[in-house]
Design a protein around this motif. Sequence first.
Motif, PDB file in Angstrom:
ATOM      1  N   ASN A  98      28.093   5.221  13.348  1.00  0.00           N
ATOM      2  CA  ASN A  98      29.088   4.420  13.416  1.00  0.00           C
ATOM      3  C   ASN A  98      27.608   2.873  12.948  1.00  0.00           C
ATOM      4  O   ASN A  98      28.606   1.838  12.781  1.00  0.00           O
ATOM      5  N   LYS A  99      27.065   3.402  12.671  1.00  0.00           N
ATOM      6  CA  LYS A  99      25.881   1.969  12.082  1.00  0.00           C
ATOM      7  C   LYS A  99      25.199   3.197  10.581  1.00  0.00           C
ATOM      8  O   LYS A  99      24.636   3.454  10.178  1.00  0.00           O
ATOM      9  N   LYS A 100      25.404   1.311   9.420  1.00  0.00           N
ATOM     10  CA  LYS A 100      24.910   1.401   8.609  1.00  0.00           C
ATOM     11  C   LYS A 100      23.592   1.948   8.415  1.00  0.00           C
ATOM     12  O   LYS A 100      22.699   0.024   9.158  1.00  0.00           O
ATOM     13  N   LEU A 101      22.814   1.858   8.522  1.00  0.00           N
ATOM     14  CA  LEU A 101      21.030   1.724   8.134  1.00  0.00           C
ATOM     15  C   LEU A 101      20.341   2.658   6.855  1.00  0.00           C
ATOM     16  O   LEU A 101      20.916   3.258   5.961  1.00  0.00           O
ATOM     17  N   LYS A 102      19.539   1.622   6.070  1.00  0.00           N
ATOM     18  CA  LYS A 102      18.702   2.459   4.934  1.00  0.00           C
ATOM     19  C   LYS A 102      17.440   2.970   6.008  1.00  0.00           C
ATOM     20  O   LYS A 102      16.877   2.606   6.222  1.00  0.00           O
ATOM     21  N   TYR A 103      17.488   4.195   4.917  1.00  0.00           N
ATOM     22  CA  TYR A 103      16.463   4.923   4.900  1.00  0.00           C
ATOM     23  C   TYR A 103      15.413   4.852   3.591  1.00  0.00           C
ATOM     24  O   TYR A 103      16.138   4.505   2.532  1.00  0.00           O
ATOM     25  N   PHE A 104      14.487   5.214   4.117  1.00  0.00           N
ATOM     26  CA  PHE A 104      13.309   4.682   3.084  1.00  0.00           C
ATOM     27  C   PHE A 104      12.258   6.340   2.602  1.00  0.00           C
ATOM     28  O   PHE A 104      12.511   6.741   3.459  1.00  0.00           O
ATOM     29  N   LYS A 105      12.330   6.698   1.303  1.00  0.00           N
ATOM     30  CA  LYS A 105      11.407   7.960   0.957  1.00  0.00           C
ATOM     31  C   LYS A 105      10.621   7.281   0.233  1.00  0.00           C
ATOM     32  O   LYS A 105      10.710   6.490  -0.842  1.00  0.00           O
ATOM     33  N   ILE A 106       9.814   8.121  -0.266  1.00  0.00           N
ATOM     34  CA  ILE A 106       8.410   7.630  -1.028  1.00  0.00           C
ATOM     35  C   ILE A 106       8.206   8.375  -2.585  1.00  0.00           C
ATOM     36  O   ILE A 106       8.998   9.189  -2.205  1.00  0.00           O
ATOM     37  N   THR A 107       8.147   7.625  -3.110  1.00  0.00           N
ATOM     38  CA  THR A 107       8.142   8.529  -4.584  1.00  0.00           C
ATOM     39  C   THR A 107       6.961   8.716  -4.962  1.00  0.00           C
ATOM     40  O   THR A 107       6.269   8.874  -4.818  1.00  0.00           O
ATOM     41  N   ASP A 108       7.154   9.411  -6.621  1.00  0.00           N
ATOM     42  CA  ASP A 108       6.159  10.112  -6.549  1.00  0.00           C
ATOM     43  C   ASP A 108       4.646   9.022  -7.064  1.00  0.00           C
ATOM     44  O   ASP A 108       3.404   8.837  -6.315  1.00  0.00           O
ATOM     45  N   ASP A 109       5.623   8.066  -7.707  1.00  0.00           N
ATOM     46  CA  ASP A 109       4.664   6.911  -7.294  1.00  0.00           C
ATOM     47  C   ASP A 109       4.101   6.601  -7.249  1.00  0.00           C
ATOM     48  O   ASP A 109       2.668   6.619  -6.539  1.00  0.00           O
ATOM     49  N   GLY A 110       4.722   6.457  -5.453  1.00  0.00           N
ATOM     50  CA  GLY A 110       4.047   5.968  -3.929  1.00  0.00           C
ATOM     51  C   GLY A 110       2.931   7.234  -3.472  1.00  0.00           C
ATOM     52  O   GLY A 110       2.073   7.232  -3.011  1.00  0.00           O
ATOM     53  N   LYS A 111       3.361   8.259  -3.995  1.00  0.00           N
ATOM     54  CA  LYS A 111       2.745   9.388  -3.796  1.00  0.00           C
ATOM     55  C   LYS A 111       0.986   9.649  -4.106  1.00  0.00           C
ATOM     56  O   LYS A 111      -0.216   9.859  -3.818  1.00  0.00           O
ATOM     57  N   TYR A 112       1.469   8.673  -5.652  1.00  0.00           N
ATOM     58  CA  TYR A 112      -0.178   8.603  -5.978  1.00  0.00           C
ATOM     59  C   TYR A 112      -0.893   7.603  -5.525  1.00  0.00           C
ATOM     60  O   TYR A 112      -2.496   7.947  -5.457  1.00  0.00           O
ATOM     61  N   VAL A 113      -0.237   6.927  -5.236  1.00  0.00           N
ATOM     62  CA  VAL A 113      -0.553   5.386  -4.897  1.00  0.00           C
ATOM     63  C   VAL A 113      -1.659   5.451  -3.242  1.00  0.00           C
ATOM     64  O   VAL A 113      -2.279   5.693  -3.210  1.00  0.00           O
ATOM     65  N   LEU A 114      -0.971   6.529  -2.815  1.00  0.00           N
ATOM     66  CA  LEU A 114      -1.639   7.548  -1.451  1.00  0.00           C
ATOM     67  C   LEU A 114      -2.397   7.410  -1.509  1.00  0.00           C
ATOM     68  O   LEU A 114      -3.336   7.931  -1.355  1.00  0.00           O
ATOM     69  N   ASP A 115      -2.618   9.207  -1.982  1.00  0.00           N
ATOM     70  CA  ASP A 115      -3.598   9.725  -2.769  1.00  0.00           C
ATOM     71  C   ASP A 115      -4.531   9.057  -3.039  1.00  0.00           C
ATOM     72  O   ASP A 115      -5.953   9.428  -3.170  1.00  0.00           O
ATOM     73  N   TYR A 116      -4.765   8.102  -3.918  1.00  0.00           N
ATOM     74  CA  TYR A 116      -5.739   6.975  -4.875  1.00  0.00           C
ATOM     75  C   TYR A 116      -6.016   6.703  -3.162  1.00  0.00           C
ATOM     76  O   TYR A 116      -7.598   6.262  -3.406  1.00  0.00           O
ATOM     77  N   LEU A 117      -5.522   5.797  -2.453  1.00  0.00           N
ATOM     78  CA  LEU A 117      -6.206   5.267  -1.584  1.00  0.00           C
ATOM     79  C   LEU A 117      -7.120   6.167  -0.472  1.00  0.00           C
ATOM     80  O   LEU A 117      -8.160   5.966  -0.336  1.00  0.00           O
ATOM     81  N   TYR A 118      -6.528   7.429  -0.104  1.00  0.00           N
ATOM     82  CA  TYR A 118      -7.060   8.303   0.506  1.00  0.00           C
ATOM     83  C   TYR A 118      -8.772   8.936  -0.582  1.00  0.00           C
ATOM     84  O   TYR A 118      -9.368   8.845   0.587  1.00  0.00           O
ATOM     85  N   SER A 119      -9.154   8.833  -1.655  1.00  0.00           N
ATOM     86  CA  SER A 119      -9.816   9.328  -2.137  1.00  0.00           C
ATOM     87  C   SER A 119     -10.927   8.177  -2.032  1.00  0.00           C
ATOM     88  O   SER A 119     -11.541   8.480  -2.246  1.00  0.00           O
ATOM     89  N   ARG A 120     -10.346   6.744  -1.818  1.00  0.00           N
ATOM     90  CA  ARG A 120     -11.278   6.042  -1.846  1.00  0.00           C
ATOM     91  C   ARG A 120     -11.835   5.887  -0.657  1.00  0.00           C
ATOM     92  O   ARG A 120     -12.795   5.432  -0.384  1.00  0.00           O
ATOM     93  N   PHE A 121     -10.949   5.835   0.462  1.00  0.00           N
ATOM     94  CA  PHE A 121     -11.030   5.702   1.610  1.00  0.00           C
ATOM     95  C   PHE A 121     -12.413   6.974   1.992  1.00  0.00           C
ATOM     96  O   PHE A 121     -13.524   6.761   2.402  1.00  0.00           O
ATOM     97  N   ASP A 122     -12.336   7.739   1.517  1.00  0.00           N
ATOM     98  CA  ASP A 122     -13.201   9.084   1.589  1.00  0.00           C
ATOM     99  C   ASP A 122     -14.547   8.800   0.665  1.00  0.00           C
ATOM    100  O   ASP A 122     -15.513   9.025   1.231  1.00  0.00           O
ATOM    101  N   LEU A 123     -14.930   7.621  -0.666  1.00  0.00           N
ATOM    102  CA  LEU A 123     -15.612   8.045  -1.114  1.00  0.00           C
ATOM    103  C   LEU A 123     -16.221   6.714  -0.529  1.00  0.00           C
ATOM    104  O   LEU A 123     -17.743   6.997  -0.274  1.00  0.00           O
TER     105      LEU A 123
END
Length: 138
Positions: A98-123
Amino acid sequence: MSNENDKSDIQKDYSKIINNNSIIKHYVNGMSRFLILWIINYNESIHGYGIMKELDKFFSILAEEGSLKKSNPSNIYPILNKMEEDGFISSCFKVKNNKKLKYFKITDDGKYVLDYLYSRFDLIHANPQWNLLFEDMN
């Protein structure tokens, strides 16, 4: 024996420096954005409170030593709103217990940014200079 006491005194002094130093807070603020994307990516759909709990788990050691406070909605929700505005995450409302909650999902752009950051950490991690830095610290 006095050597151990001297070492203990030094650790106490460093603790004061870390607890009062803004560099830790700046690091955490920057890292939080990356972690929020990561948390949302690995949870099919998660609400803001769930994200805060996951962040608190990740930073629990810093919170326990007193150099960081627990997550606060007044800090997290503006970040989530900005990430949504930038197109890295999307949201929808769901009713749970009985509570209205805001749920979040990652977008394709968000996945791209996340993958990019992972690759920078690896470098960075793969850079031989990185290993030399930590060898010098020991």
